[in-house]
Enzyme design. Sequence first.
Site, short mmCIF file in Angstrom:
data_model
loop_
_atom_site.label_atom_id
_atom_site.label_comp_id
_atom_site.label_asym_id
_atom_site.label_seq_id
_atom_site.Cartn_x
_atom_site.Cartn_y
_atom_site.Cartn_z
NE ARG A 170 39.63 37.32 45.20
CZ ARG A 170 39.53 36.04 45.52
NH1 ARG A 170 40.61 35.27 45.45
NH2 ARG A 170 38.38 35.52 45.91
CE LYS A 194 39.11 38.94 48.38
NZ LYS A 194 37.70 39.41 48.41
CG HIS A 264 37.64 42.31 40.28
ND1 HIS A 264 38.51 41.53 41.02
CD2 HIS A 264 36.40 41.88 40.59
CE1 HIS A 264 37.83 40.68 41.75
NE2 HIS A 264 36.53 40.86 41.51
NE ARG A 267 37.93 37.27 41.02
CZ ARG A 267 38.24 36.11 41.60
NH1 ARG A 267 39.22 35.37 41.12
NH2 ARG A 267 37.58 35.68 42.65
CG HIS A 290 33.87 33.23 44.35
ND1 HIS A 290 33.05 33.32 43.23
CD2 HIS A 290 34.58 34.40 44.38
CE1 HIS A 290 33.27 34.47 42.61
NE2 HIS A 290 34.19 35.14 43.29
CE1 TYR A 299 31.50 37.39 37.42
CE2 TYR A 299 31.70 35.75 39.15
CZ TYR A 299 32.09 36.93 38.59
OH TYR A 299 33.06 37.68 39.19
#
Length: 318
Positions: A170, A194, A264, A267, A290, A299
Amino acid sequence: MPELTETREPPSDWPEQFFRFLSNEKDASVYTQRNYRQALNEFTKWHRETHESPVRWGELERNDFRLFLRKLGRRELSQAAIRLRFSALNSFYKFLMRRGLVESSPVKDVTLPKPAKRLPQFLTIDQMTALLDAPLQELSAKRGTKKKVSEVPYLRDRAILETIYSCGLRIGEMCEMLAGEIEPDDLVVNVHGKGKKERQVPIGRVAVGAIHQYWERLAKPPAVDEPVFFATEKERKKISPRLVQLRLKKYLTACGLDPTLTPHKLRHSYATHMLDAGADLRSVQEMLGHANLTSTQVYTHVTTERIKRAYDEAHPRA
Protein backbone atom coordinates in the site's frame (compact mmCIF):
# COMPACT_ATOMS: atom_id res chain seq x y z
CA MET A 1 -22.76 -4.39 29.21
CA PRO A 2 -20.88 -1.42 30.65
CA GLU A 3 -22.86 0.84 32.95
CA LEU A 4 -24.40 3.75 31.11
CA THR A 5 -23.57 7.31 32.06
CA GLU A 6 -26.08 9.05 34.30
CA THR A 7 -27.24 11.47 31.60
CA ARG A 8 -28.27 10.70 28.04
CA GLU A 9 -27.17 14.20 27.04
CA PRO A 10 -23.90 13.51 25.20
CA PRO A 11 -20.91 15.72 25.95
CA SER A 12 -19.78 17.78 22.98
CA ASP A 13 -16.37 16.10 22.90
CA TRP A 14 -17.62 12.58 22.06
CA PRO A 15 -16.42 12.86 18.45
CA GLU A 16 -13.02 14.14 19.64
CA GLN A 17 -12.79 11.20 22.06
CA PHE A 18 -13.47 8.92 19.11
CA PHE A 19 -10.81 10.59 16.96
CA ARG A 20 -8.25 10.25 19.78
CA PHE A 21 -9.19 6.57 20.08
CA LEU A 22 -8.62 6.08 16.33
CA SER A 23 -5.21 7.74 16.53
CA ASN A 24 -3.85 6.50 19.86
CA GLU A 25 -5.46 3.10 20.45
CA LYS A 26 -6.72 1.87 17.10
CA ASP A 27 -3.66 3.21 15.25
CA ALA A 28 -5.89 3.87 12.25
CA SER A 29 -4.26 5.15 9.08
CA VAL A 30 -4.19 8.88 8.43
CA TYR A 31 -6.66 8.27 5.60
CA THR A 32 -9.15 6.51 7.89
CA GLN A 33 -8.84 9.27 10.47
CA ARG A 34 -9.36 11.94 7.81
CA ASN A 35 -12.32 10.17 6.20
CA TYR A 36 -14.06 9.44 9.52
CA ARG A 37 -13.60 13.01 10.71
CA GLN A 38 -15.02 14.36 7.45
CA ALA A 39 -17.99 11.97 7.68
CA LEU A 40 -18.93 12.97 11.23
CA ASN A 41 -18.45 16.65 10.44
CA GLU A 42 -20.65 16.29 7.37
CA PHE A 43 -23.43 14.64 9.36
CA THR A 44 -23.13 17.30 12.08
CA LYS A 45 -23.42 20.09 9.51
CA TRP A 46 -26.41 18.45 7.82
CA HIS A 47 -28.19 17.91 11.15
CA ARG A 48 -27.62 21.50 12.23
CA GLU A 49 -28.94 22.87 8.95
CA THR A 50 -31.90 20.48 8.80
CA HIS A 51 -33.05 20.59 12.43
CA GLU A 52 -31.58 23.97 13.40
CA SER A 53 -30.08 22.43 16.52
CA PRO A 54 -26.78 20.80 17.54
CA VAL A 55 -26.40 17.04 17.33
CA ARG A 56 -27.31 15.05 20.43
CA TRP A 57 -25.70 11.75 19.51
CA GLY A 58 -27.40 9.84 22.33
CA GLU A 59 -30.88 10.89 21.22
CA LEU A 60 -30.69 10.21 17.48
CA GLU A 61 -32.92 7.55 15.97
CA ARG A 62 -32.70 5.35 12.91
CA ASN A 63 -34.96 7.70 10.96
CA ASP A 64 -32.41 10.51 11.36
CA PHE A 65 -29.86 8.44 9.50
CA ARG A 66 -32.40 7.35 6.88
CA LEU A 67 -33.03 11.03 6.13
CA PHE A 68 -29.28 11.62 5.92
CA LEU A 69 -29.00 8.66 3.55
CA ARG A 70 -31.67 10.18 1.29
CA LYS A 71 -29.79 13.47 1.32
CA LEU A 72 -26.61 11.72 0.21
CA GLY A 73 -28.55 9.90 -2.50
CA ARG A 74 -29.86 13.18 -3.92
CA ARG A 75 -26.27 14.36 -4.26
CA GLU A 76 -25.65 11.43 -6.60
CA LEU A 77 -22.69 10.18 -4.60
CA SER A 78 -21.28 6.80 -5.50
CA GLN A 79 -22.35 3.77 -3.50
CA ALA A 80 -18.81 3.46 -2.16
CA ALA A 81 -18.82 7.09 -0.95
CA ILE A 82 -22.14 6.59 0.85
CA ARG A 83 -21.01 3.35 2.46
CA LEU A 84 -17.78 5.02 3.62
CA ARG A 85 -19.76 7.72 5.45
CA PHE A 86 -21.96 5.14 7.17
CA SER A 87 -18.95 3.00 8.02
CA ALA A 88 -17.60 5.99 9.94
CA LEU A 89 -20.91 6.56 11.72
CA ASN A 90 -21.24 2.87 12.54
CA SER A 91 -17.71 2.74 13.98
CA PHE A 92 -18.43 5.86 16.02
CA TYR A 93 -21.50 4.30 17.62
CA LYS A 94 -19.66 1.06 18.31
CA PHE A 95 -17.09 3.17 20.15
CA LEU A 96 -19.83 4.91 22.16
CA MET A 97 -21.40 1.56 23.05
CA ARG A 98 -18.07 0.14 24.26
CA ARG A 99 -17.62 3.24 26.41
CA GLY A 100 -21.10 2.79 27.88
CA LEU A 101 -22.25 6.14 26.51
CA VAL A 102 -25.14 4.78 24.46
CA GLU A 103 -27.10 1.57 24.75
CA SER A 104 -27.56 0.79 21.06
CA SER A 105 -26.64 2.05 17.60
CA PRO A 106 -29.33 3.80 15.52
CA VAL A 107 -27.13 3.27 12.46
CA LYS A 108 -27.11 -0.52 12.71
CA ASP A 109 -30.30 -1.34 10.79
CA VAL A 110 -30.15 1.38 8.15
CA THR A 111 -30.30 -0.36 4.76
CA LEU A 112 -27.50 0.87 2.52
CA PRO A 113 -27.14 0.53 -1.26
CA LYS A 114 -25.37 -2.66 -2.22
CA PRO A 115 -21.78 -2.11 -3.34
CA ALA A 116 -21.25 -2.37 -7.07
CA LYS A 117 -19.15 -5.33 -8.14
CA ARG A 118 -16.08 -3.84 -9.76
CA LEU A 119 -13.03 -5.81 -10.78
CA PRO A 120 -9.68 -4.25 -9.85
CA GLN A 121 -7.91 -2.24 -12.54
CA PHE A 122 -4.38 -3.33 -13.32
CA LEU A 123 -1.59 -2.83 -15.83
CA THR A 124 -0.38 -5.54 -18.17
CA ILE A 125 3.19 -6.76 -17.73
CA ASP A 126 4.29 -4.75 -20.78
CA GLN A 127 2.59 -1.61 -19.46
CA MET A 128 4.13 -2.17 -16.05
CA THR A 129 7.58 -2.58 -17.57
CA ALA A 130 7.18 0.67 -19.51
CA LEU A 131 6.13 2.47 -16.33
CA LEU A 132 9.07 1.12 -14.33
CA ASP A 133 11.45 2.33 -17.05
CA ALA A 134 9.83 5.77 -17.30
CA PRO A 135 11.83 7.62 -14.58
CA LEU A 136 15.21 6.77 -16.10
CA GLN A 137 13.95 7.56 -19.60
CA GLU A 138 12.77 10.93 -18.29
CA LEU A 139 16.18 11.48 -16.71
CA SER A 140 17.92 10.59 -19.97
CA ALA A 141 15.74 13.09 -21.85
CA LYS A 142 16.53 15.82 -19.28
CA ARG A 143 20.26 15.18 -19.66
CA GLY A 144 19.91 15.91 -23.36
CA THR A 145 19.04 19.52 -22.58
CA LYS A 146 21.34 22.31 -21.41
CA LYS A 147 19.64 22.52 -18.04
CA LYS A 148 21.40 21.09 -15.01
CA VAL A 149 19.41 18.19 -13.64
CA SER A 150 19.72 16.15 -10.44
CA GLU A 151 19.37 12.44 -10.96
CA VAL A 152 18.34 11.75 -7.35
CA PRO A 153 14.56 12.34 -7.73
CA TYR A 154 14.41 10.08 -10.78
CA LEU A 155 16.41 7.31 -9.11
CA ARG A 156 14.14 7.63 -6.06
CA ASP A 157 11.02 7.43 -8.21
CA ARG A 158 12.30 4.36 -10.03
CA ALA A 159 13.08 2.69 -6.70
CA ILE A 160 9.61 3.58 -5.36
CA LEU A 161 7.82 2.09 -8.37
CA GLU A 162 10.00 -1.03 -8.27
CA THR A 163 9.33 -1.44 -4.52
CA ILE A 164 5.55 -1.06 -4.73
CA TYR A 165 5.35 -3.52 -7.61
CA SER A 166 7.92 -5.93 -6.17
CA CYS A 167 6.25 -6.11 -2.74
CA GLY A 168 2.61 -5.28 -3.46
CA LEU A 169 2.67 -2.53 -0.84
CA ARG A 170 0.00 0.00 0.00
CA ILE A 171 1.26 3.52 -0.63
CA GLY A 172 1.11 4.34 3.08
CA GLU A 173 3.18 1.25 3.92
CA MET A 174 5.81 2.25 1.37
CA CYS A 175 6.04 5.85 2.63
CA GLU A 176 6.46 4.64 6.23
CA MET A 177 9.21 2.11 5.47
CA LEU A 178 12.46 2.56 7.37
CA ALA A 179 15.86 1.67 5.97
CA GLY A 180 16.47 -0.87 8.74
CA GLU A 181 13.34 -2.81 7.79
CA ILE A 182 14.87 -4.01 4.53
CA GLU A 183 16.89 -7.22 4.84
CA PRO A 184 18.82 -7.30 1.54
CA ASP A 185 20.60 -10.59 2.25
CA ASP A 186 17.32 -12.43 2.84
CA LEU A 187 15.44 -10.33 0.26
CA VAL A 188 12.56 -9.55 2.62
CA VAL A 189 10.98 -6.37 3.99
CA ASN A 190 9.32 -5.95 7.37
CA VAL A 191 6.08 -4.10 6.67
CA HIS A 192 3.85 -2.29 9.15
CA GLY A 193 0.34 -2.69 7.80
CA LYS A 194 -3.14 -1.72 8.88
CA GLY A 195 -4.03 -1.93 12.55
CA LYS A 196 -0.43 -2.30 13.75
CA LYS A 197 -0.14 -5.64 11.95
CA GLU A 198 3.35 -6.56 10.83
CA ARG A 199 4.27 -8.93 8.05
CA GLN A 200 7.35 -10.00 6.12
CA VAL A 201 7.17 -9.59 2.36
CA PRO A 202 9.68 -10.79 -0.24
CA ILE A 203 11.42 -8.08 -2.25
CA GLY A 204 13.10 -8.69 -5.59
CA ARG A 205 16.76 -8.11 -6.35
CA VAL A 206 15.86 -5.50 -8.96
CA ALA A 207 13.99 -3.43 -6.38
CA VAL A 208 16.81 -3.77 -3.83
CA GLY A 209 19.32 -2.73 -6.48
CA ALA A 210 17.21 0.31 -7.40
CA ILE A 211 17.02 1.35 -3.73
CA HIS A 212 20.77 1.04 -3.25
CA GLN A 213 21.45 2.99 -6.45
CA TYR A 214 19.22 5.78 -5.10
CA TRP A 215 20.95 5.73 -1.70
CA GLU A 216 24.41 5.87 -3.32
CA ARG A 217 23.52 9.21 -4.92
CA LEU A 218 22.45 10.79 -1.64
CA ALA A 219 24.89 12.94 0.35
CA LYS A 220 24.46 10.39 3.13
CA PRO A 221 22.50 7.11 2.96
CA PRO A 222 19.61 6.82 5.44
CA ALA A 223 20.29 5.49 8.92
CA VAL A 224 18.37 2.38 9.98
CA ASP A 225 15.71 4.54 11.69
CA GLU A 226 15.29 6.92 8.76
CA PRO A 227 12.82 6.59 5.87
CA VAL A 228 13.81 4.55 2.84
CA PHE A 229 12.58 7.34 0.56
CA PHE A 230 13.09 11.03 1.32
CA ALA A 231 10.83 13.84 0.10
CA THR A 232 13.84 15.81 -1.22
CA GLU A 233 17.61 15.51 -1.23
CA LYS A 234 17.96 18.20 1.46
CA GLU A 235 14.93 17.37 3.61
CA ARG A 236 15.47 13.99 5.19
CA LYS A 237 11.80 13.42 5.95
CA LYS A 238 9.64 10.68 4.52
CA ILE A 239 8.05 11.17 1.15
CA SER A 240 4.31 11.92 1.24
CA PRO A 241 1.66 9.83 -0.52
CA ARG A 242 0.55 12.97 -2.36
CA LEU A 243 4.00 13.49 -3.89
CA VAL A 244 4.13 9.84 -4.97
CA GLN A 245 0.75 10.24 -6.66
CA LEU A 246 1.86 13.36 -8.51
CA ARG A 247 5.10 11.75 -9.71
CA LEU A 248 3.21 8.62 -10.80
CA LYS A 249 0.78 10.73 -12.82
CA LYS A 250 3.74 12.29 -14.64
CA TYR A 251 5.18 8.89 -15.60
CA LEU A 252 1.81 7.41 -16.60
CA THR A 253 1.31 10.33 -18.97
CA ALA A 254 4.80 9.85 -20.40
CA CYS A 255 3.96 6.18 -21.12
CA GLY A 256 0.64 7.01 -22.75
CA LEU A 257 -1.27 5.33 -19.90
CA ASP A 258 -4.28 6.60 -17.97
CA PRO A 259 -2.92 9.38 -15.69
CA THR A 260 -5.80 8.93 -13.23
CA LEU A 261 -4.51 5.50 -12.16
CA THR A 262 -3.46 5.52 -8.51
CA PRO A 263 -0.49 3.86 -6.79
CA HIS A 264 -2.95 1.26 -5.50
CA LYS A 265 -3.35 0.01 -9.07
CA LEU A 266 0.29 -1.09 -8.95
CA ARG A 267 -0.69 -3.25 -5.99
CA HIS A 268 -3.56 -4.66 -8.07
CA SER A 269 -1.10 -5.37 -10.88
CA TYR A 270 1.24 -7.16 -8.47
CA ALA A 271 -1.54 -9.45 -7.22
CA THR A 272 -2.93 -10.16 -10.68
CA HIS A 273 0.48 -10.96 -12.18
CA MET A 274 1.37 -13.21 -9.23
CA LEU A 275 -1.83 -15.24 -9.59
CA ASP A 276 -1.43 -15.38 -13.38
CA ALA A 277 2.02 -16.90 -12.88
CA GLY A 278 0.65 -19.62 -10.59
CA ALA A 279 1.08 -18.23 -7.06
CA ASP A 280 -1.39 -19.76 -4.62
CA LEU A 281 -4.16 -17.57 -3.25
CA ARG A 282 -3.23 -17.97 0.42
CA SER A 283 0.36 -16.83 -0.16
CA VAL A 284 -0.79 -13.77 -2.09
CA GLN A 285 -3.22 -13.00 0.74
CA GLU A 286 -0.37 -13.05 3.27
CA MET A 287 1.89 -10.91 1.10
CA LEU A 288 -0.85 -8.32 0.55
CA GLY A 289 -1.69 -8.26 4.25
CA HIS A 290 -5.37 -9.03 3.70
CA ALA A 291 -7.18 -10.08 6.88
CA ASN A 292 -9.75 -12.08 4.88
CA LEU A 293 -9.22 -14.37 1.91
CA THR A 294 -12.30 -12.88 0.22
CA SER A 295 -10.39 -9.61 -0.25
CA THR A 296 -7.78 -11.51 -2.26
CA GLN A 297 -10.23 -13.68 -4.20
CA VAL A 298 -11.37 -10.69 -6.25
CA TYR A 299 -8.11 -10.96 -8.19
CA THR A 300 -8.98 -14.50 -9.27
CA HIS A 301 -12.08 -13.05 -10.94
CA VAL A 302 -9.80 -10.74 -12.93
CA THR A 303 -7.72 -13.61 -14.25
CA THR A 304 -10.83 -15.74 -14.91
CA GLU A 305 -12.51 -12.97 -16.88
CA ARG A 306 -9.39 -12.54 -19.01
CA ILE A 307 -9.20 -16.28 -19.67
CA LYS A 308 -12.86 -16.26 -20.72
CA ARG A 309 -12.27 -13.38 -23.14
CA ALA A 310 -9.27 -15.17 -24.64
CA TYR A 311 -11.38 -18.32 -25.07
CA ASP A 312 -14.25 -16.43 -26.68
CA GLU A 313 -11.89 -14.71 -29.11
CA ALA A 314 -9.83 -17.75 -30.04
CA HIS A 315 -11.99 -20.88 -29.84
CA PRO A 316 -13.82 -21.72 -33.09
CA ARG A 317 -16.88 -23.03 -31.24
CA ALA A 318 -16.94 -20.62 -28.29
